[in-house]
Design a protein around this motif. Structure first.
Motif, PDB file in Angstrom:
ATOM      1  N   THR A  29       1.252  -1.124  -0.186  1.00 14.14           N
ATOM      2  CA  THR A  29       0.362  -0.021  -0.641  1.00 14.14           C
ATOM      3  C   THR A  29       1.013   1.463   0.495  1.00 14.14           C
ATOM      4  O   THR A  29       2.467   1.069   0.018  1.00 14.14           O
ATOM      5  N   ASP A  30      -0.061   2.293   0.086  1.00  9.88           N
ATOM      6  CA  ASP A  30       1.014   3.542   0.451  1.00  9.88           C
ATOM      7  C   ASP A  30       2.081   4.059   1.024  1.00  9.88           C
ATOM      8  O   ASP A  30       2.496   4.335   0.356  1.00  9.88           O
ATOM      9  N   LEU A  31       1.264   3.736   2.000  1.00 11.64           N
ATOM     10  CA  LEU A  31       2.564   3.814   3.607  1.00 11.64           C
ATOM     11  C   LEU A  31       3.193   2.390   3.567  1.00 11.64           C
ATOM     12  O   LEU A  31       4.558   2.694   4.225  1.00 11.64           O
ATOM     13  N   GLY A  32       3.022   1.884   2.939  1.00 15.08           N
ATOM     14  CA  GLY A  32       4.219   0.349   3.247  1.00 15.08           C
ATOM     15  C   GLY A  32       4.247  -0.636   4.113  1.00 15.08           C
ATOM     16  O   GLY A  32       4.078  -1.179   4.153  1.00 15.08           O
ATOM     17  N   ASP A  33       2.619  -0.292   4.588  1.00 15.29           N
ATOM     18  CA  ASP A  33       2.402  -0.980   5.940  1.00 15.29           C
ATOM     19  C   ASP A  33       1.065  -2.027   5.614  1.00 15.29           C
ATOM     20  O   ASP A  33       0.849  -2.689   6.908  1.00 15.29           O
ATOM     21  N   SER A  34       1.137  -2.626   4.414  1.00 14.18           N
ATOM     22  CA  SER A  34       0.433  -4.022   3.710  1.00 14.18           C
ATOM     23  C   SER A  34       0.826  -4.311   3.104  1.00 14.18           C
ATOM     24  O   SER A  34       1.220  -3.013   1.533  1.00 14.18           O
ATOM     25  N   PHE A  35       1.380  -5.447   3.043  1.00 17.60           N
ATOM     26  CA  PHE A  35       1.233  -6.177   1.320  1.00 17.60           C
ATOM     27  C   PHE A  35       0.509  -6.830   0.350  1.00 17.60           C
ATOM     28  O   PHE A  35      -0.624  -7.231   1.537  1.00 17.60           O
ATOM     29  N   LEU A  36       0.572  -6.890  -1.440  1.00 21.39           N
ATOM     30  CA  LEU A  36      -0.618  -7.641  -0.929  1.00 21.39           C
ATOM     31  C   LEU A  36      -0.813  -8.471  -1.171  1.00 21.39           C
ATOM     32  O   LEU A  36      -0.132  -9.788  -0.879  1.00 21.39           O
ATOM     33  N   ASP A  37      -2.120  -8.810  -1.068  1.00 16.34           N
ATOM     34  CA  ASP A  37      -2.067 -10.592  -0.785  1.00 16.34           C
ATOM     35  C   ASP A  37      -3.522 -11.546  -1.521  1.00 16.34           C
ATOM     36  O   ASP A  37      -4.388 -12.030  -0.845  1.00 16.34           O
ATOM     37  N   PRO A  38      -2.919 -11.572  -2.530  1.00 11.38           N
ATOM     38  CA  PRO A  38      -3.594 -11.781  -3.577  1.00 11.38           C
ATOM     39  C   PRO A  38      -3.810 -13.602  -3.952  1.00 11.38           C
ATOM     40  O   PRO A  38      -3.464 -13.936  -3.397  1.00 11.38           O
ATOM     41  N   ILE A 166       8.024   8.196   4.309  1.00 11.24           N
ATOM     42  CA  ILE A 166       6.182   8.461   3.944  1.00 11.24           C
ATOM     43  C   ILE A 166       6.690  10.454   3.206  1.00 11.24           C
ATOM     44  O   ILE A 166       6.096   9.884   2.235  1.00 11.24           O
ATOM     45  N   ALA A 167       7.429  11.031   3.787  1.00  9.80           N
ATOM     46  CA  ALA A 167       7.068  12.342   3.158  1.00  9.80           C
ATOM     47  C   ALA A 167       7.391  12.379   1.832  1.00  9.80           C
ATOM     48  O   ALA A 167       7.104  13.233   0.947  1.00  9.80           O
ATOM     49  N   ARG A 168       9.088  11.748   0.869  1.00 12.29           N
ATOM     50  CA  ARG A 168       8.856  11.270   0.143  1.00 12.29           C
ATOM     51  C   ARG A 168       8.491  10.170  -0.832  1.00 12.29           C
ATOM     52  O   ARG A 168       8.789   9.957  -2.300  1.00 12.29           O
ATOM     53  N   HIS A 169       7.134   9.839  -0.607  1.00 13.16           N
ATOM     54  CA  HIS A 169       6.305   8.825  -1.812  1.00 13.16           C
ATOM     55  C   HIS A 169       4.906   9.216  -2.337  1.00 13.16           C
ATOM     56  O   HIS A 169       4.550  10.411  -1.609  1.00 13.16           O
ATOM     57  N   ILE A 170       4.282   8.690  -3.128  1.00 13.29           N
ATOM     58  CA  ILE A 170       3.163   8.880  -3.612  1.00 13.29           C
ATOM     59  C   ILE A 170       2.207   7.521  -2.667  1.00 13.29           C
ATOM     60  O   ILE A 170       2.400   7.440  -2.757  1.00 13.29           O
ATOM     61  N   TRP A 171       1.342   9.055  -2.920  1.00 13.92           N
ATOM     62  CA  TRP A 171      -0.367   8.370  -1.812  1.00 13.92           C
ATOM     63  C   TRP A 171      -1.173   8.484  -2.288  1.00 13.92           C
ATOM     64  O   TRP A 171      -1.159   9.380  -3.352  1.00 13.92           O
ATOM     65  N   ASP A 172      -1.927   7.944  -1.943  1.00 10.55           N
ATOM     66  CA  ASP A 172      -3.861   7.071  -2.505  1.00 10.55           C
ATOM     67  C   ASP A 172      -4.108   8.586  -2.953  1.00 10.55           C
ATOM     68  O   ASP A 172      -4.562   8.422  -3.746  1.00 10.55           O
TER      69      ASP A 172
END
Length: 360
Positions: A29-38, A166-172
């Motif tokens: 996710t945008d904050l990197g706190d949850s990984f994709l779980d397909p 997190i200040a230097r990343h794209i957010w939703d």
């Protein structure tokens, strides 16, 4: 939304018989706190680009680096490592994205209105085989600005940090709001009767004079630069000036915001008109709440103050006071300059905690 993230810079190495590229990514996710779980494994494509001279001009030629058994992201994964053979060591750029078009966010129409089965935004990175010319610790995103009825005439490109800040990343909220604005402004037909944000549409479609936008908490500049590129794709206003976008944030964000302004201005311009002026200035809300602004922020009245994902921390009272001070300043400047300006606020946010509702 999920994002493919480079966990380190791609590197080109020499093997016994050929070159290969080492890539390490995650999908989170945008904050990197949850990984994709397909539910099912997701096939990943890696596309490289190498330079070629044609008629004396350098062009980049794409080449698929995963033509056979493509790597897959599976449930429970936190990292995906790839060692891929290369046709040569001249690859300059790599793109990592889902192979399934329905899963990939390639343009703003993929996100608004959402048409895919699950949105994953790919990532690009520059690479080098020479440590002396190693690319900076950054990757970038590219998103075509388009609607259901139009082909893309331009793209939004933003560079972001490979690090952890997190200040230097794209957010939703920023990227999704750009998608909404693109659909609202680039749609060839008149605004629909059920336009979800009629006031915003009226402001953005105003053509009788150049518009001025002030962004608070711009981060890497996704929203401000995205709006500027959308406005440049629209018919120009009656005056020759194309408008003004001033992005502001704390000094920690300045490097990437300015880098993305430079990247934007260096891109091919849309076909309709001139790009609005885009600038940056540091602004601490602790100063803003007391009406203390830099020269650029107080240089004009503002038609629209824009914010995205700025209500996640404990600065809500300070932010509201800053917005009030901006409004008071705009009123004074509008009266002094005899400019018909009525400052509005557009805030987009992904609520991450119930306490954020206090802002409204």
């Amino acid at each position: 939304m999920h994002y493919i993230r480079f966990l380190r810079l791609p590197s080109i190495e020499r093997g016994r018989s050929n070159f290969y590229i080492k890539i390490v990514v995650a999908i989170s996710t945008d904050l990197g706190d949850s990984f994709l779980d397909p539910e099912e494994p997701i096939e990943i494509s890696v596309i490289g680009a190498y330079p070629s001279l044609k008629d004396g001009q350098k062009t980049l030629v794409p080449v698929i680096l995963t033509p056979g058994s493509a790597p897959r992201w599976r449930a429970g994964m936190r990292v995906l490592k790839m060692d891929l053979p290369l046709p040569s060591d001249q690859i300059e750029t790599v793109q990592v994205r889902p192979s399934n078009r329905k899963l990939a966010a390639l343009g703003t129409f993929d996100m608004y209105p959402a048409t895919g089965e699950g949105l994953i935004l790919g990532a690009y990175a520059d690479v080098s085989s020479s440590p002396a010319t190693r690319a900076p610790a950054a990757c970038f995103r590219s998103l075509r600005l388009t609607t259901a009825d139009t082909a893309a005439t331009t793209a939004l490109q933003v560079q972001e940090d490979i690090g952890d800040s997190i200040a230097r990343h794209i957010w939703d909220a920023g990227i999704l709001t750009v998608s909404l604005v693109a659909d609202m402004c680039l749609r060839p037909t008149a605004p629909l009767s059920n336009e979800p944000l009629p006031l915003l549409s009226a402001i953005l479609r105003r053509r009788d004079r150049p518009l001025s936008f002030l962004e608070l908490g711009c981060g890497i500049g996704t929203l401000g630069i995205g709006i500027a590129r959308v406005l440049a794709s629209m018919p120009p206003p009656e005056q020759s000036e194309a408008g003004h976008v001033l992005m502001t944030d704390l000094p920690d964000a300045e490097k990437w915001a300015r880098a993305n302004i430079t990247r934007c201005l260096g891109q091919a311009q849309p076909s309709h008109g001139a790009m609005p002026q885009i600038d940056y200035e540091n602004l601490d809300w602790n100063d803003g709440k007391d009406g203390v602004f830099g020269d650029k922020a107080q240089s004009r009245p503002w038609d629209l103050v824009i914010l995205s994902d700025c209500t996640y921390n404990d600065m809500l009272p300070t932010l509201v006071q800053t917005l009030s001070a901006i409004h008071s300043h705009s009123v004074q400047r509008a009266v002094a300059e005899d400019t018909p300006t009525d400052t509005k606020i557009m805030l987009s946010t992904k609520l991450r905690h119930p306490s954020e509702r206090a802002f409204f």
